[in-house]
Enzyme design. Sequence first.
Site, PDB file in Angstrom:
ATOM      1  N   LEU A 213      57.963 -20.327 -63.573  1.00 58.05           N
ATOM      2  CA  LEU A 213      57.934 -20.105 -61.954  1.00 58.05           C
ATOM      3  C   LEU A 213      56.453 -19.406 -61.681  1.00 58.05           C
ATOM      4  O   LEU A 213      56.036 -18.315 -62.407  1.00 58.05           O
ATOM      5  CB  LEU A 213      58.918 -19.127 -61.677  1.00 58.05           C
ATOM      6  CG  LEU A 213      60.371 -19.429 -61.586  1.00 58.05           C
ATOM      7  CD1 LEU A 213      61.229 -18.595 -61.067  1.00 58.05           C
ATOM      8  CD2 LEU A 213      60.639 -20.873 -60.683  1.00 58.05           C
ATOM      9  N   HIS A 214      55.712 -19.952 -60.639  1.00 59.32           N
ATOM     10  CA  HIS A 214      54.477 -19.192 -60.302  1.00 59.32           C
ATOM     11  C   HIS A 214      54.050 -19.511 -59.030  1.00 59.32           C
ATOM     12  O   HIS A 214      53.185 -19.052 -58.377  1.00 59.32           O
ATOM     13  CB  HIS A 214      53.454 -19.813 -61.154  1.00 59.32           C
ATOM     14  CG  HIS A 214      52.924 -21.235 -61.052  1.00 59.32           C
ATOM     15  ND1 HIS A 214      53.681 -22.213 -61.632  1.00 59.32           N
ATOM     16  CD2 HIS A 214      51.768 -21.590 -60.471  1.00 59.32           C
ATOM     17  CE1 HIS A 214      52.954 -23.386 -61.157  1.00 59.32           C
ATOM     18  NE2 HIS A 214      52.072 -23.157 -60.400  1.00 59.32           N
ATOM     19  N   ARG A 215      54.910 -20.390 -58.184  1.00 60.15           N
ATOM     20  CA  ARG A 215      54.723 -20.665 -56.845  1.00 60.15           C
ATOM     21  C   ARG A 215      54.763 -19.514 -55.822  1.00 60.15           C
ATOM     22  O   ARG A 215      55.631 -18.670 -55.811  1.00 60.15           O
ATOM     23  CB  ARG A 215      55.389 -21.993 -56.041  1.00 60.15           C
ATOM     24  CG  ARG A 215      55.249 -23.180 -57.136  1.00 60.15           C
ATOM     25  CD  ARG A 215      54.025 -23.968 -56.629  1.00 60.15           C
ATOM     26  NE  ARG A 215      54.030 -24.978 -57.467  1.00 60.15           N
ATOM     27  CZ  ARG A 215      52.767 -25.826 -57.645  1.00 60.15           C
ATOM     28  NH1 ARG A 215      51.778 -25.392 -57.148  1.00 60.15           N
ATOM     29  NH2 ARG A 215      52.587 -26.750 -58.677  1.00 60.15           N
ATOM     30  N   ARG A 248      50.289 -14.624 -62.641  1.00 63.99           N
ATOM     31  CA  ARG A 248      50.758 -14.345 -61.214  1.00 63.99           C
ATOM     32  C   ARG A 248      51.982 -13.917 -60.960  1.00 63.99           C
ATOM     33  O   ARG A 248      52.262 -12.913 -60.285  1.00 63.99           O
ATOM     34  CB  ARG A 248      50.532 -15.764 -60.438  1.00 63.99           C
ATOM     35  CG  ARG A 248      51.049 -15.446 -58.896  1.00 63.99           C
ATOM     36  CD  ARG A 248      51.130 -16.880 -58.177  1.00 63.99           C
ATOM     37  NE  ARG A 248      51.342 -16.725 -56.660  1.00 63.99           N
ATOM     38  CZ  ARG A 248      50.146 -16.574 -55.885  1.00 63.99           C
ATOM     39  NH1 ARG A 248      48.832 -16.647 -56.246  1.00 63.99           N
ATOM     40  NH2 ARG A 248      50.356 -16.368 -54.461  1.00 63.99           N
TER      41      ARG A 248
END
Length: 368
Positions: A213-215, A248
Site C-alpha cells: 500500500l502506498h496510494r 511513504r
Amino acid sequence: MSTRSRLIDIIAGARPNFMKVAPLIKALQAREAEGGPLRYRLVHTGQHYDPRMSGEFFAQLGIPEPDVNLEVGSGTQAEQAAGIMVGYEKLLLAAPSQLCLVVGDVTSTMACAIAAQKLHVPVAHVEAGIRSGDWGMPEEINRMVTDAITNWFFTTSEVANANLRAAGIPDERIFFVGNTMIDTLLANIDRLRPPAFVDELGLQAGGYFVLTLHRPSNVDTAGHFANLLQAIAEATRGLPVVFPVHPRTAKTLRELDGFPPSIHLVDPQPYLEFNWLVKHAKGVITDSGGVTEETTVTGVPCMTLRTTTERPETVTIGTNELLGTDPAALKPALDRLFAGEWKGGAIPELWDGKTAPRIVAALEKLLA
C-alpha cells in the site's frame, strides 16, 4: 560509435522503471553483438536513491552501472522534476543522443521527455497509452504529459492503443509490442528466491498474503489506514500478511497506536525476493499497478484497493479485481477466495517475454 550507429538514452529513475529497462538493455546488447546499429546510454536520474529502491534491483536484474547519474535526490515532485530537467538538458547539450526512450509513468519519465523535446530530440515512450482516468494520481498526469509530446508509442494492450487513437495519435506511430515488465518476470522466474524471514514467520506456500500500500487515498490518513489494516487482518482469517513498507507508508504507520499481529512489516524487498513472495502467496492485496500485472502472469489472486486502474486487462483477462478503498469490501472478496471461488484468469496478448526484441527491431527501422 561508427557513422551508422545511433545513440539512445534509456531513462531510469525509480523502482518501477528498473524492471522495464532491464530487458531493453539486454536486447540492445544482443543486437549490438550481431552488428546492429543501436547503442545506448543508461541515464539514472536518481529519483530513487535508496539502495533498497534501486541498487539491489540493478544487481539482481543484471542492469549495468548507469553511464550517467543525475543524482536529483529527494524533494517535492516539482523539485525533482526541475532537477531532472536541468540535469538532463545539460547532458544533451554536452553530448546529444538521437532518441530519448522513457518507460512507465514516474516523474523522471515526464521530465526527461520534456527536456528532450525542447532540444529537438525525439521521444519514445514504452508503456504508452495507459490511463486510469484519475487525475488525483501524479502518475496519471505524468502519463498524459509524456504522451502529449511523444513521437513513438510502444504499448502493452489494445486498450492503450484505443486510448491513443482517441487522442488523435495515428496508427503509424503506435507499436503494440507487449509488456517489458513481463519480459523481466519470465526471464527471472526460475531465479526467484525466498527472503531470509520466511522461516522466522513460518510462511508456507499458499498460506500467507502479500500486502503493498502506498496510494495517498489509502495511507495518508491515519484513521482510514488503521481501519484498512484491521479489515485486512480480519478478512485474511489470521494468516500471516507480509507487508513490505514503502517509505511513504512508513510515515503514517508511525502515527498509529498499533496494528494487528498477523500483519508483519518488512523492508522493501529486492526483485527476486518480492516476486518469490507474490508467486507463492495465497493472494495479494495491493494498490499498485505493476503488481497486478505480475499476479496476472503468475496466476495469483489479486485484490486492488482502488476505484480505477490503468491496467484494465488485469481485471478483464487476469486474476485482479478492483475492490475500491472501503475496508468493508475486503471480507466478501476474501470469503470468495477462501471458498475457492476466485476467477482463474489468463495472460494478455503479447505478454510473452519477447517485448524488448520487438521494440529494438522497431527502433532500428525508425532510426535508420
